[in-house]
Motif scaffolding. Structure first.
Motif, mmCIF file in Angstrom:
data_model
loop_
_atom_site.group_PDB
_atom_site.id
_atom_site.type_symbol
_atom_site.label_atom_id
_atom_site.label_comp_id
_atom_site.label_asym_id
_atom_site.label_seq_id
_atom_site.Cartn_x
_atom_site.Cartn_y
_atom_site.Cartn_z
ATOM 1 N N ASN A 42 115.207 -17.159 44.426
ATOM 2 C CA ASN A 42 116.372 -16.877 43.312
ATOM 3 C C ASN A 42 116.226 -17.816 42.228
ATOM 4 O OD1 ASN A 42 117.279 -14.611 44.699
ATOM 5 N ND2 ASN A 42 118.852 -15.928 45.708
ATOM 6 N N ILE A 43 115.839 -19.001 42.383
ATOM 7 C CA ILE A 43 115.669 -20.035 41.377
ATOM 8 C C ILE A 43 114.740 -19.564 40.263
ATOM 9 C CG2 ILE A 43 115.296 -22.354 40.500
ATOM 10 C CD1 ILE A 43 118.257 -21.954 41.708
ATOM 11 N N ASN A 44 113.589 -19.162 40.721
ATOM 12 C CA ASN A 44 112.550 -18.539 39.916
ATOM 13 C C ASN A 44 112.694 -17.363 39.211
ATOM 14 O OD1 ASN A 44 109.759 -18.927 39.210
ATOM 15 N ND2 ASN A 44 109.041 -17.294 40.508
ATOM 16 N N THR A 45 113.780 -16.671 39.982
ATOM 17 C CA THR A 45 114.276 -15.487 39.395
ATOM 18 C C THR A 45 115.268 -15.538 38.146
ATOM 19 O OG1 THR A 45 113.867 -13.968 41.404
ATOM 20 C CG2 THR A 45 115.249 -13.046 39.616
ATOM 21 N N ILE A 46 116.016 -16.563 38.485
ATOM 22 C CA ILE A 46 117.398 -16.719 37.623
ATOM 23 C C ILE A 46 116.818 -17.582 36.403
ATOM 24 C CG2 ILE A 46 119.373 -17.852 37.150
ATOM 25 C CD1 ILE A 46 119.723 -17.465 40.451
ATOM 26 N N TYR A 47 115.822 -18.577 36.391
ATOM 27 C CA TYR A 47 115.594 -19.661 35.546
ATOM 28 C C TYR A 47 114.081 -19.632 35.007
ATOM 29 C CZ TYR A 47 119.964 -21.627 36.588
ATOM 30 O OH TYR A 47 121.579 -21.807 37.011
ATOM 31 N N ASP A 48 113.230 -18.951 35.799
ATOM 32 C CA ASP A 48 111.755 -18.863 35.513
ATOM 33 C C ASP A 48 111.325 -20.164 36.152
ATOM 34 O OD1 ASP A 48 111.259 -16.103 34.931
ATOM 35 O OD2 ASP A 48 111.762 -16.705 32.719
ATOM 36 N N LEU A 49 111.771 -21.075 37.046
ATOM 37 C CA LEU A 49 111.556 -22.155 37.342
ATOM 38 C C LEU A 49 111.003 -22.276 38.839
ATOM 39 C CD1 LEU A 49 111.767 -25.249 36.616
ATOM 40 C CD2 LEU A 49 113.941 -25.188 37.587
ATOM 41 N N PRO A 50 109.693 -22.596 38.934
ATOM 42 C CA PRO A 50 109.274 -22.866 40.388
ATOM 43 C C PRO A 50 109.942 -23.832 41.095
ATOM 44 C CG PRO A 50 107.383 -22.495 38.757
ATOM 45 C CD PRO A 50 108.664 -22.784 38.038
ATOM 46 N N ALA A 51 110.558 -23.966 42.198
ATOM 47 C CA ALA A 51 111.320 -24.990 42.699
ATOM 48 C C ALA A 51 111.172 -25.059 44.152
ATOM 49 C CB ALA A 51 112.576 -24.889 42.336
ATOM 50 N N GLN A 52 111.487 -26.055 44.854
ATOM 51 C CA GLN A 52 111.718 -26.053 46.442
ATOM 52 C C GLN A 52 113.312 -26.385 46.367
ATOM 53 O OE1 GLN A 52 109.351 -29.228 48.017
ATOM 54 N NE2 GLN A 52 110.215 -28.816 50.173
ATOM 55 N N VAL A 53 113.637 -25.830 47.387
ATOM 56 C CA VAL A 53 115.138 -26.087 47.772
ATOM 57 C C VAL A 53 114.998 -26.664 49.295
ATOM 58 C CG1 VAL A 53 117.217 -24.687 48.230
ATOM 59 C CG2 VAL A 53 115.870 -24.031 46.523
ATOM 60 N N ILE A 54 115.848 -27.798 49.277
ATOM 61 C CA ILE A 54 115.790 -28.575 50.614
ATOM 62 C C ILE A 54 117.422 -28.554 50.869
ATOM 63 C CG2 ILE A 54 113.816 -29.738 49.917
ATOM 64 C CD1 ILE A 54 115.732 -32.014 49.327
ATOM 65 N N ALA A 55 117.649 -29.053 52.402
ATOM 66 C CA ALA A 55 118.981 -29.066 52.594
ATOM 67 C C ALA A 55 119.303 -30.535 52.388
ATOM 68 C CB ALA A 55 119.149 -28.771 54.172
ATOM 69 N N GLY A 56 120.551 -30.618 51.637
ATOM 70 C CA GLY A 56 121.148 -32.110 51.516
ATOM 71 C C GLY A 56 120.996 -32.959 52.901
ATOM 72 N N PRO A 57 120.601 -34.318 52.813
ATOM 73 C CA PRO A 57 120.622 -35.030 53.927
ATOM 74 C C PRO A 57 122.117 -35.455 54.443
ATOM 75 C CG PRO A 57 120.163 -36.365 51.948
ATOM 76 C CD PRO A 57 120.100 -34.882 51.800
ATOM 77 N N VAL A 58 122.948 -35.339 53.553
ATOM 78 C CA VAL A 58 124.409 -35.747 54.122
ATOM 79 C C VAL A 58 125.251 -34.582 54.419
ATOM 80 C CG1 VAL A 58 126.626 -36.704 53.436
ATOM 81 C CG2 VAL A 58 124.407 -37.842 52.679
ATOM 82 N N ASP A 59 125.233 -33.286 53.385
ATOM 83 C CA ASP A 59 126.107 -32.287 53.817
ATOM 84 C C ASP A 59 125.388 -30.991 54.497
ATOM 85 O OD1 ASP A 59 125.005 -31.426 51.297
ATOM 86 O OD2 ASP A 59 126.706 -32.194 50.309
ATOM 87 N N GLY A 60 124.007 -31.092 54.013
ATOM 88 C CA GLY A 60 123.282 -29.619 54.560
ATOM 89 C C GLY A 60 123.293 -28.694 53.585
ATOM 90 N N LEU A 61 123.884 -28.919 52.295
ATOM 91 C CA LEU A 61 124.119 -27.932 51.321
ATOM 92 C C LEU A 61 122.673 -27.890 50.540
ATOM 93 C CD1 LEU A 61 127.460 -28.655 49.953
ATOM 94 C CD2 LEU A 61 126.867 -26.656 51.301
ATOM 95 N N PRO A 62 122.379 -26.518 50.130
ATOM 96 C CA PRO A 62 121.129 -26.427 49.498
ATOM 97 C C PRO A 62 121.040 -27.344 48.057
ATOM 98 C CG PRO A 62 122.422 -24.408 49.150
ATOM 99 C CD PRO A 62 123.202 -25.323 50.136
ATOM 100 N N HIS A 63 119.681 -28.026 47.808
ATOM 101 C CA HIS A 63 119.479 -28.886 46.688
ATOM 102 C C HIS A 63 118.225 -28.494 46.265
ATOM 103 C CE1 HIS A 63 120.204 -32.472 44.342
ATOM 104 N NE2 HIS A 63 118.828 -32.668 44.432
ATOM 105 N N VAL A 64 118.342 -28.236 45.016
ATOM 106 C CA VAL A 64 116.930 -27.786 44.071
ATOM 107 C C VAL A 64 116.371 -28.976 43.806
ATOM 108 C CG1 VAL A 64 116.202 -26.302 42.176
ATOM 109 C CG2 VAL A 64 118.112 -25.626 43.394
ATOM 110 N N ILE A 65 114.860 -28.831 43.939
ATOM 111 C CA ILE A 65 113.969 -29.953 43.261
ATOM 112 C C ILE A 65 112.875 -29.008 42.569
ATOM 113 C CG2 ILE A 65 112.249 -31.620 43.833
ATOM 114 C CD1 ILE A 65 113.704 -32.120 46.460
ATOM 115 N N PRO A 66 112.975 -29.200 40.969
ATOM 116 C CA PRO A 66 111.975 -28.404 40.302
ATOM 117 C C PRO A 66 110.684 -28.910 40.657
ATOM 118 C CG PRO A 66 113.968 -29.190 38.953
ATOM 119 C CD PRO A 66 114.152 -29.775 40.414
ATOM 120 N N LEU A 67 109.701 -27.889 40.468
ATOM 121 C CA LEU A 67 108.349 -28.359 40.679
ATOM 122 C C LEU A 67 107.593 -28.259 39.703
ATOM 123 C CD1 LEU A 67 107.576 -26.028 43.862
ATOM 124 C CD2 LEU A 67 108.181 -28.607 44.021
#
Length: 258
Positions: free
Chosen positions: A233-258
């Motif tokens: 979805n991040i690639n579709t919305i922003y034309d941005l390759p990214a990795q999505v990880i679970a936050g280490p504290v809350d488990g919520l999705p976190h975007v890391i641009p590649l």
């Protein structure tokens, strides 16, 4: 049960190509919905439509099942409050003067100010932590404090629906977090419906119950943060390759641009 605020086949333009095209959304009562997407995708336009500042070319924004652009101004102002992007304040204004403006929809020519107005204004200042700053000039406050004063103004309007257009713009990271934490706390305390435009997808994932992603005036996806914030979805919305990880504290999705 029908939600209070929604859009149906909403199409809006400014004379050229539509800025929003056939947008249909239900905004969950007592939920915080974040609107995200690239620049010029229609986020702020959508908020202005919900606030009755723009009339649609097609479809409607509905409040309690009725087209909001046909509703009475006073009724809308007592139901729904808008904090616009980069809201400006007159020079020389005190904090309390700004917050008192939120009471305008509840006044009439026969009674300009009441004990109830005073109580609501003081309570709003207390809720945002500015009771001690009531008589200070807005110009003397920090950016975060000014933003809290603006939020106090819309709280003093005593509505059940808050529309916030990029309330974290120009704030540093600390004040961005403080402002969004404040919004969430007030939303829970008052059972508010909040629609908030955000540029930062990670902040949206952390502070919203639901995310709606726009691109080119159309809905790309919507749902809970874990459903919307994916690499595809991040690639579709922003034309941005990214990795999505679970936050280490809350488990919520976190975007890391590649």
């Amino acid at each position: 049960m029908t939600t209070r605020l929604k859009t149906e086949d909403h199409t809006v333009g400014y004379g050229g190509a539509p800025v929003l095209q056939g947008v249909s959304l239900d905004f969950g009562d007592t939920e915080a919905t974040a609107i995200v997407g690239p620049n010029a995708c229609g986020k702020s336009t959508l908020l202005k439509c919900l606030a009755r500042l723009i009339k649609p070319q097609k479809g409607a924004a509905l409040l309690d099942g009725k087209p909001i652009h046909r509703a009475r101004t006073g009724m809308v102002a007592r139901t729904l409050a808008l904090l616009p992007q980069s809201a400006e304040t007159p020079p020389g204004m005190r904090v309390i003067d700004l917050v008192e403006r939120g009471r305008t929809p509840h006044q009439n020519p026969l009674q300009q100010w009441s004990a109830r107005d005073e109580t609501v204004v003081r309570a709003a200042l207390d809720q945002v932590g500015l009771a001690a700053e009531a008589d200070r000039l807005l110009a003397d406050l920090s950016g975060g404090q000014r933003q809290r004063a603006l939020i106090a103004m819309v709280l003093a309007q005593e509505t059940q629906i808050l529309l916030l257009d990029e309330p974290t713009t120009f704030l540093d990271l600390r004040y961005q977090i403080e402002t969004l934490k404040l919004v969430r706390r007030l939303q829970a305390e008052r059972s508010l419906t909040v629609v908030i435009v955000l540029h930062d997808i990670n902040l949206a994932a952390r502070f919203a119950d639901r995310i709606v992603a726009l691109r080119d005036g159309q809905i790309v996806c919507q749902g809970r943060p874990s459903e919307v914030v994916t690499a595809a979805n991040i690639n579709t919305i922003y034309d941005l390759p990214a990795q999505v990880i679970a936050g280490p504290v809350d488990g919520l999705p976190h975007v890391i641009p590649l």
